[in-house]
Write a protein that holds these residues in place. Structure first.
Motif, PDB file in Angstrom:
ATOM      1  N   ILE A   1      10.687   2.007   3.178  1.00 21.11           N
ATOM      2  CA  ILE A   1      11.014   2.552   4.073  1.00 21.11           C
ATOM      3  C   ILE A   1      10.399   3.871   4.476  1.00 21.11           C
ATOM      4  N   HIS A   2       9.651   4.545   5.578  1.00 25.95           N
ATOM      5  CA  HIS A   2       9.460   5.576   6.283  1.00 25.95           C
ATOM      6  C   HIS A   2       8.978   5.141   7.342  1.00 25.95           C
ATOM      7  N   PHE A   3       8.809   6.489   8.048  1.00 25.37           N
ATOM      8  CA  PHE A   3       8.788   6.865   9.239  1.00 25.37           C
ATOM      9  C   PHE A   3       8.716   7.997   9.967  1.00 25.37           C
ATOM     10  N   GLN A   4       8.514   8.660  11.042  1.00 30.31           N
ATOM     11  CA  GLN A   4       7.432   9.877  11.168  1.00 30.31           C
ATOM     12  C   GLN A   4       7.682   9.818  12.840  1.00 30.31           C
ATOM     13  N   PHE A   5       8.238  11.142  13.268  1.00 30.26           N
ATOM     14  CA  PHE A   5       9.001  11.518  14.119  1.00 30.26           C
ATOM     15  C   PHE A   5       7.689  12.999  15.095  1.00 30.26           C
ATOM     16  N   ASN A   6       7.835  13.299  16.151  1.00 29.29           N
ATOM     17  CA  ASN A   6       7.425  14.388  17.082  1.00 29.29           C
ATOM     18  C   ASN A   6       8.586  14.906  17.793  1.00 29.29           C
ATOM     19  N   PRO A   7       8.900  15.974  16.952  1.00 32.78           N
ATOM     20  CA  PRO A   7       9.901  16.820  17.732  1.00 32.78           C
ATOM     21  C   PRO A   7      10.072  17.478  18.687  1.00 32.78           C
ATOM     22  N   THR A   8       8.721  17.514  19.315  1.00 31.81           N
ATOM     23  CA  THR A   8       8.586  18.959  19.750  1.00 31.81           C
ATOM     24  C   THR A   8       7.817  18.130  22.005  1.00 31.81           C
ATOM     25  N   ARG A   9       7.675  19.162  22.475  1.00 32.12           N
ATOM     26  CA  ARG A   9       7.386  18.607  23.840  1.00 32.12           C
ATOM     27  C   ARG A   9       5.639  18.134  24.218  1.00 32.12           C
ATOM     28  N   SER A  10       5.227  18.430  22.263  1.00 26.74           N
ATOM     29  CA  SER A  10       3.596  18.325  22.725  1.00 26.74           C
ATOM     30  C   SER A  10       3.380  16.935  22.183  1.00 26.74           C
ATOM     31  N   LYS A  11       2.063  16.460  22.495  1.00 26.12           N
ATOM     32  CA  LYS A  11       1.467  15.526  21.698  1.00 26.12           C
ATOM     33  C   LYS A  11       1.303  15.828  20.258  1.00 26.12           C
ATOM     34  N   ALA A  12       0.977  14.879  19.537  1.00 19.02           N
ATOM     35  CA  ALA A  12       1.351  14.638  18.094  1.00 19.02           C
ATOM     36  C   ALA A  12      -0.067  13.854  17.372  1.00 19.02           C
ATOM     37  N   VAL A  13      -1.187  13.755  17.104  1.00 18.42           N
ATOM     38  CA  VAL A  13      -1.674  13.422  16.540  1.00 18.42           C
ATOM     39  C   VAL A  13      -2.047  12.998  14.505  1.00 18.42           C
ATOM     40  N   ALA A  14      -2.365  11.624  14.361  1.00 19.66           N
ATOM     41  CA  ALA A  14      -2.566  11.933  12.146  1.00 19.66           C
ATOM     42  C   ALA A  14      -2.877  11.347  12.238  1.00 19.66           C
ATOM     43  N   PHE A  15      -3.719  10.991  11.228  1.00 24.18           N
ATOM     44  CA  PHE A  15      -4.753  10.091  10.686  1.00 24.18           C
ATOM     45  C   PHE A  15      -3.665   9.279   8.815  1.00 24.18           C
TER      46      PHE A  15
ATOM     47  N   ALA B   1       0.470  -0.983   0.017  1.00 25.83           N
ATOM     48  CA  ALA B   1      -0.186  -0.411   0.501  1.00 25.83           C
ATOM     49  C   ALA B   1       1.058   1.068  -0.276  1.00 25.83           C
ATOM     50  N   THR B   2       0.090   2.512  -0.223  1.00 24.50           N
ATOM     51  CA  THR B   2       0.461   3.672  -0.195  1.00 24.50           C
ATOM     52  C   THR B   2      -0.385   4.346   0.976  1.00 24.50           C
ATOM     53  N   GLU B   3       0.685   4.986   1.427  1.00 24.23           N
ATOM     54  CA  GLU B   3       0.482   5.455   2.496  1.00 24.23           C
ATOM     55  C   GLU B   3      -0.353   7.282   2.525  1.00 24.23           C
ATOM     56  N   VAL B   4      -1.000   8.238   3.097  1.00 27.13           N
ATOM     57  CA  VAL B   4      -1.501   9.017   2.869  1.00 27.13           C
ATOM     58  C   VAL B   4      -1.656   9.761   4.292  1.00 27.13           C
ATOM     59  N   LEU B   5      -0.768  10.512   5.227  1.00 26.71           N
ATOM     60  CA  LEU B   5      -1.037  10.961   6.001  1.00 26.71           C
ATOM     61  C   LEU B   5      -1.157  12.462   6.190  1.00 26.71           C
ATOM     62  N   VAL B   6      -2.097  12.704   7.183  1.00 22.90           N
ATOM     63  CA  VAL B   6      -2.889  13.447   6.987  1.00 22.90           C
ATOM     64  C   VAL B   6      -2.521  13.998   8.852  1.00 22.90           C
ATOM     65  N   VAL B   7      -2.225  15.174   9.370  1.00 24.92           N
ATOM     66  CA  VAL B   7      -1.639  15.562  10.267  1.00 24.92           C
ATOM     67  C   VAL B   7      -2.732  16.897  11.100  1.00 24.92           C
ATOM     68  N   GLN B   8      -3.128  15.720  11.792  1.00 19.65           N
ATOM     69  CA  GLN B   8      -4.623  16.331  12.764  1.00 19.65           C
ATOM     70  C   GLN B   8      -4.053  17.689  14.139  1.00 19.65           C
ATOM     71  N   GLU B   9      -3.265  16.633  14.619  1.00 18.38           N
ATOM     72  CA  GLU B   9      -2.777  17.976  15.604  1.00 18.38           C
ATOM     73  C   GLU B   9      -1.428  17.953  15.841  1.00 18.38           C
ATOM     74  N   GLY B  10      -0.458  19.051  15.796  1.00 19.84           N
ATOM     75  CA  GLY B  10       1.343  19.083  16.539  1.00 19.84           C
ATOM     76  C   GLY B  10       1.832  19.164  15.055  1.00 19.84           C
ATOM     77  N   THR B  11       3.421  18.294  15.602  1.00 18.47           N
ATOM     78  CA  THR B  11       4.401  19.089  14.663  1.00 18.47           C
ATOM     79  C   THR B  11       4.779  17.394  14.081  1.00 18.47           C
ATOM     80  N   LEU B  12       5.030  17.150  12.772  1.00 14.82           N
ATOM     81  CA  LEU B  12       5.670  16.045  12.344  1.00 14.82           C
ATOM     82  C   LEU B  12       7.093  15.911  12.171  1.00 14.82           C
ATOM     83  N   TYR B  13       8.184  14.953  11.968  1.00 11.42           N
ATOM     84  CA  TYR B  13       8.686  15.148  11.244  1.00 11.42           C
ATOM     85  C   TYR B  13       8.542  14.056   9.951  1.00 11.42           C
ATOM     86  N   VAL B  14       8.739  13.742   8.394  1.00  8.23           N
ATOM     87  CA  VAL B  14       8.337  12.432   7.923  1.00  8.23           C
ATOM     88  C   VAL B  14       9.431  12.566   6.942  1.00  8.23           C
ATOM     89  N   GLY B  15       9.640  11.323   6.462  1.00 10.24           N
ATOM     90  CA  GLY B  15      10.596  10.928   5.459  1.00 10.24           C
ATOM     91  C   GLY B  15      10.298   9.607   5.763  1.00 10.24           C
TER      92      GLY B  15
END
Length: 196
Positions: free
Chosen positions: A135-149, A92-106
């Protein structure tokens, strides 16, 4: 046979194959979803684990209404500095959308493309696409939570978490093999294998 008849027959023979050249729909039947899910998209996952994230999957196994529709969904919750570690979806191909916070992705391109790394910092509302099988990843680089779908282009996309698969296989891959592959001391490999 007149020229008009010949031209009409020729035009018909050229256009019919194109009209029939699409894939048939995989939909064979449908299954109405019922309200018996133990967890929904409205509930945060438990991020108190070693990676600081939680993936709640909605695929054909957890939501029968997706049967033969070719899609699945996930909710990913991230603790501060949490990550969804390097992994791949073989189907599968994945389409990610950030609902809350910040993510560093690649993601990393294939060997044939020189294993090139593509990254982006995403904020609320931003979207990113991870191509199938890479191969891919997501990382939350902040002190706050994050949510993605994320939506995935398969009812059963599969997931292979790289470190878990390589260092946590059962039975274990011979440490000498991994030592040579990763150019690490054998004792470092053995230590990594105990963590997974």
């Amino acid at each position: 046979m007149g020229i008009r008849s010949f031209f009409s027959l020729f035009l018909l023979s050229v256009t019919i194959p194109y009209a029939m050249a699409s894939d048939p729909s995989p939909l064979q039947d449908f299954c109405v979803a019922v309200n018996n899910l133990k967890s929904g998209f409205d509930k945060a996952g438990n991020t108190t684990n070693r990676i600081g994230s939680s993936v709640t999957a909605f695929n054909v196994d957890t939501l029968p209404g997706l049967n033969t529709l070719g899609i699945s969904l996930v909710r990913i919750d991230y603790a501060p500095f949490g990550q969804n570690p390097p992994h791949t979806h073989p189907r599968a191909t994945e389409v990610l959308v950030v609902q809350e916070g910040t993510l560093y992705v690649g993601f990393v391109s294939s060997n044939a493309d020189g294993n090139r790394l593509f990254t982006k910092t995403l904020n609320t509302g931003d979207v990113f696409v991870f191509p199938e099988g890479l191969i891919h990843f997501q990382f939350n680089p902040t002190r706050s939570k994050a949510v993605a779908f994320a939506a995935l282009s398969s009812q059963n996309p599969g997931v292979i978490t790289i470190a878990n698969s390589v260092f946590g296989s059962k039975p274990a891959i011979d440490p000498i093999v991994l030592s040579k592959a990763f150019q690490l001391d054998v004792n470092v490999v053995k230590n990594l294998q105990t963590k997974f």
